[in-house]
Motif scaffolding. Structure first.
Motif, short mmCIF file in Angstrom:
data_model
loop_
_atom_site.label_atom_id
_atom_site.label_comp_id
_atom_site.label_asym_id
_atom_site.label_seq_id
_atom_site.Cartn_x
_atom_site.Cartn_y
_atom_site.Cartn_z
N ARG A 21 25.69 2.86 -52.59
CA ARG A 21 25.91 4.15 -51.94
C ARG A 21 27.04 4.94 -52.58
N THR A 62 15.78 6.32 -40.56
CA THR A 62 16.64 6.94 -39.55
C THR A 62 17.49 5.87 -38.86
N ARG A 64 18.22 2.90 -40.04
CA ARG A 64 19.13 2.32 -41.03
C ARG A 64 20.40 3.15 -41.17
N GLU A 65 20.26 4.46 -41.27
CA GLU A 65 21.43 5.32 -41.43
C GLU A 65 22.29 5.31 -40.18
N HIS A 68 24.19 2.05 -40.33
CA HIS A 68 25.23 2.16 -41.35
C HIS A 68 26.42 2.97 -40.82
N HIS A 69 26.13 4.06 -40.15
CA HIS A 69 27.20 4.89 -39.57
C HIS A 69 28.04 4.08 -38.58
N THR A 84 24.39 8.97 -32.52
CA THR A 84 24.05 7.78 -33.31
C THR A 84 24.13 6.54 -32.44
#
Length: 192
Positions: A21, A62, A64-65, A68-69, A84
């Motif tokens: 990333r 969606t 996954r992000e 991650h956040h 989130t």
């Protein structure tokens, strides 16, 4: 295996399917519905490949992000974005895969689906980030790698997500740098 599993928990490995990333050109491991299906099986969440479609893949990316956040927020000790957090908690409330034992002693998931797999990932996210191992989260020491892992090593001295390729790459670079430095010192000594 098509996917890497260096995080120590399915949620971390799922977030790590967008690799590197920190680079301007990260590598997408979830590039197709088939890659998603294979990830579910290889991660152990499901015991076989299932049909996944483009909508499942969009939903996976969606989630996954969002995961991650939440991981980054936990590691930096800040509050996550409320939307989130709500998204992941909504997935975590859904039914996860139902494992059963077959007569020959094998694990079998009954009627597996992408929705169940997403629930399992969200539930694992809650367990990891809300549990005692959250304090053990680290990002790989390879400056290009962005994999987060649980450092269960003695003394929390692990530096890389995995030796292959990250640890080997960093160790080899350090060795070459030492060798160059020693060669320069030797040449400087001879020229005096």
């Amino acid at each position: 295996m098509m996917h890497a599993f260096a995080g120590g928990a399915p949620a971390l490995d799922f977030a790590g399917t967008l690799r590197y990333r920190h680079r301007s050109d990260p590598r997408e491991d979830m590039h197709s519905p088939l890659a998603l299906s294979v990830w579910f099986r290889e991660s152990g969440i499901l015991d076989r490949d299932i049909p996944c479609d483009a909508a499942d893949l969009r939903e996976a990316l969606t989630l996954r992000e969002a995961v991650h956040h939440l991981i980054l927020a936990k590691m930096s000790d800040r509050n996550p974005d409320q939307d989130t957090l709500t998204l992941v908690n909504d997935y975590a409330r859904r039914p996860a895969p139902v494992p059963q034992l077959t007569p020959d002693g094998q694990r079998h998931v009954v009627d597996p689906s992408a929705a169940q797999a997403f629930a399992a990932i969200a539930q694992d996210t809650v367990s990891v980030l809300g549990g005692p191992e959250a304090a053990l989260l680290k990002e790989c020491g390879n400056p290009e790698c962005s994999q987060v892992y649980i450092d269960r090593s003695r003394g929390s001295r692990r530096e890389w997500c995995a030796m292959d390729p990250c640890g080997n790459k960093i160790k080899a670079a350090a060795y070459r740098a030492r060798k160059r430095m020693n060669a320069l010192k030797a040449a400087s000594t001879r020229s005096r």
